[in-house]
Scaffold this motif. Structure first.
Motif, PDB file in Angstrom:
ATOM      1  N   UNK A  71     -32.979   1.676 -30.229  1.00 55.80           N
ATOM      2  CA  UNK A  71     -32.595   2.765 -29.355  1.00 55.80           C
ATOM      3  C   UNK A  71     -31.277   2.661 -28.939  1.00 55.80           C
ATOM      4  N   UNK A  72     -30.882   1.556 -28.690  1.00 55.64           N
ATOM      5  CA  UNK A  72     -29.230   1.501 -27.946  1.00 55.64           C
ATOM      6  C   UNK A  72     -28.343   1.604 -29.117  1.00 55.64           C
ATOM      7  N   UNK A  73     -28.477   1.287 -30.421  1.00 58.34           N
ATOM      8  CA  UNK A  73     -27.491   1.573 -31.226  1.00 58.34           C
ATOM      9  C   UNK A  73     -27.678   2.973 -31.586  1.00 58.34           C
ATOM     10  N   UNK A  74     -28.485   3.664 -31.372  1.00 61.22           N
ATOM     11  CA  UNK A  74     -28.529   5.108 -31.637  1.00 61.22           C
ATOM     12  C   UNK A  74     -27.889   6.088 -30.628  1.00 61.22           C
ATOM     13  N   UNK A  75     -27.870   5.365 -29.526  1.00 63.30           N
ATOM     14  CA  UNK A  75     -27.183   6.034 -28.214  1.00 63.30           C
ATOM     15  C   UNK A  75     -25.533   5.853 -27.913  1.00 63.30           C
ATOM     16  N   UNK A  76     -24.781   6.823 -28.309  1.00 67.17           N
ATOM     17  CA  UNK A  76     -23.390   6.653 -28.356  1.00 67.17           C
ATOM     18  C   UNK A  76     -22.893   6.194 -26.957  1.00 67.17           C
ATOM     19  N   UNK A  77     -23.395   6.278 -25.723  1.00 70.38           N
ATOM     20  CA  UNK A  77     -23.085   5.891 -24.606  1.00 70.38           C
ATOM     21  C   UNK A  77     -23.503   4.334 -24.272  1.00 70.38           C
ATOM     22  N   UNK A  78     -24.444   3.898 -25.218  1.00 69.31           N
ATOM     23  CA  UNK A  78     -25.071   2.781 -24.677  1.00 69.31           C
ATOM     24  C   UNK A  78     -24.907   1.810 -25.879  1.00 69.31           C
ATOM     25  N   UNK A  79     -24.359   2.116 -26.840  1.00 69.49           N
ATOM     26  CA  UNK A  79     -24.500   1.141 -28.072  1.00 69.49           C
ATOM     27  C   UNK A  79     -23.475   0.033 -27.960  1.00 69.49           C
TER      28      UNK A  79
END
Length: 331
Positions: free
Chosen positions: A206-214
């Motif tokens: 999920x982190x990798x998919x989130x541009x603000x959290x990757x």
């Protein structure tokens, strides 16, 4: 920028040398050190003594009872507000070190109605991490979730009942009593570490998919079998304590040749900080044994089980899209 290092269970066997290493070698970081009892607990006194060795250290001891979900949310809200107001630097890492087991008694339920071992080791850390994801430094950081060789069936010497993620996940939070208290207690511990390891794999997706959290990476860290762990002094039989204290610890230099996983908390504490601050394997995710990238157990890598556990863990931890920055994982 440097940032803050948040460590749970900061007065534990591994954490005390970890804090010493952090303050000595990385004084630019602000240490947020949480403990269950911040009063005159003897282990917390040891933590204060370490801090006093480094007069320039930016460190604070804060009380956090992981057996109470509301307390975890209150702590997260306060820390989040302090970071937003720039009273505290943004996070560089969260080290989820706090741990619990009971090898002599029946399952203990917290006021939240969950097995204490599972809540302290897994649920409360899920709540803490997901509440604070938007408070990391702009260049990201790392989350260290603690795994164990006990997460994989057949590896731990104390295992009698293999760890598992059952079809009915509520069995994890409301286990039944068993006549073999040590076997059942270690099963609860191993299953909590299995759940944490599986959940960490899902978190990374999920982190990798989130541009603000990757830019945030998560690792499930197996620190090895700590023969000097304070856990062998409480909630264990006198025979197990005596074995560890008077047989295993003195023979550690020889035993390590047979099993490199056996080590002291001081060794793992240093490694935990180096891993947490991205000094080793920078930018990598996944499961680590000591400081080597490894493959976690087959069950922990089962994506269907990871997803079911992800959903249920959020429910137990009272996390929704309204109180985490990782909203895409809950839509």
């Amino acid at each position: 920028m440097a940032g803050s290092v948040l460590i749970t269970g900061a007065n534990g066997t591994l954490a005390l040398p970890a804090v010493d290493h952090l303050l000595k070698h990385y004084p630019e970081y602000t240490a947020i050190l949480t403990v269950r009892d911040a009063s005159d607990d003897p282990n917390t006194r040891k933590l204060r003594e370490i801090i006093l060795r480094y007069p320039e250290a930016k460190a604070s001891i804060q009380q956090l009872d992981l057996s109470n979900i509301s307390t975890v949310h209150d702590f997260s809200s306060t820390l989040s507000a302090d970071i937003a107001a720039k009273r505290t630097p943004p996070l560089k890492t969260i080290v989820c070190n706090a741990c619990y087991w009971n090898l002599v008694g029946d399952p203990e339920l917290t006021d939240d109605g969950y097995d204490k071992t599972f809540q302290v080791n897994h649920i409360s850390h899920v709540a803490l991490v997901l509440r604070l994801l938007d408070r990391f430094t702009p260049d990201g950081g790392r989350i260290v979730m603690f795994s164990s060789e006990a997460h994989e069936p057949g590896r731990a010497v104390l295992e009698k009942i293999p760890p598992s993620i059952p079809d009915d996940l509520d069995e994890l939070v409301k286990p039944v009593a068993h006549e073999d208290k040590r076997g059942a207690g270690f099963h609860r511990y191993g299953s909590s570490k299995l759940a944490t390891t599986a959940w960490t794999h899902a978190l990374n997706r999920y982190l990798e998919k989130d541009e603000s959290l990757n830019k945030i990476t998560a690792v499930a860290y197996n620190p090895g079998g700590l023969v000097d762990s304070r856990m062998f002094q409480k909630n264990v039989s006198s025979s197990l304590y005596m074995l560890m204290r008077y047989a295993v610890q003195p023979l550690l230099p020889l035993l390590k040749y047979q099993n490199p996983q056996m080590r002291l908390g001081a060794d793992s504490g240093v490694d935990a900080i180096e891993l947490a601050l991205d000094r080793v394997h920078p930018g990598e995710r996944g499961y680590f044994e000591l400081l080597e990238k490894a493959e976690s157990s087959p069950e922990s890598r089962d994506e269907s089980k990871q997803e079911k556990l992800w959903i249920k863990s959020a429910e137990w931890a009272r996390i929704s899209k309204d109180n985490t920055a990782l909203r895409g994982a809950f839509e």
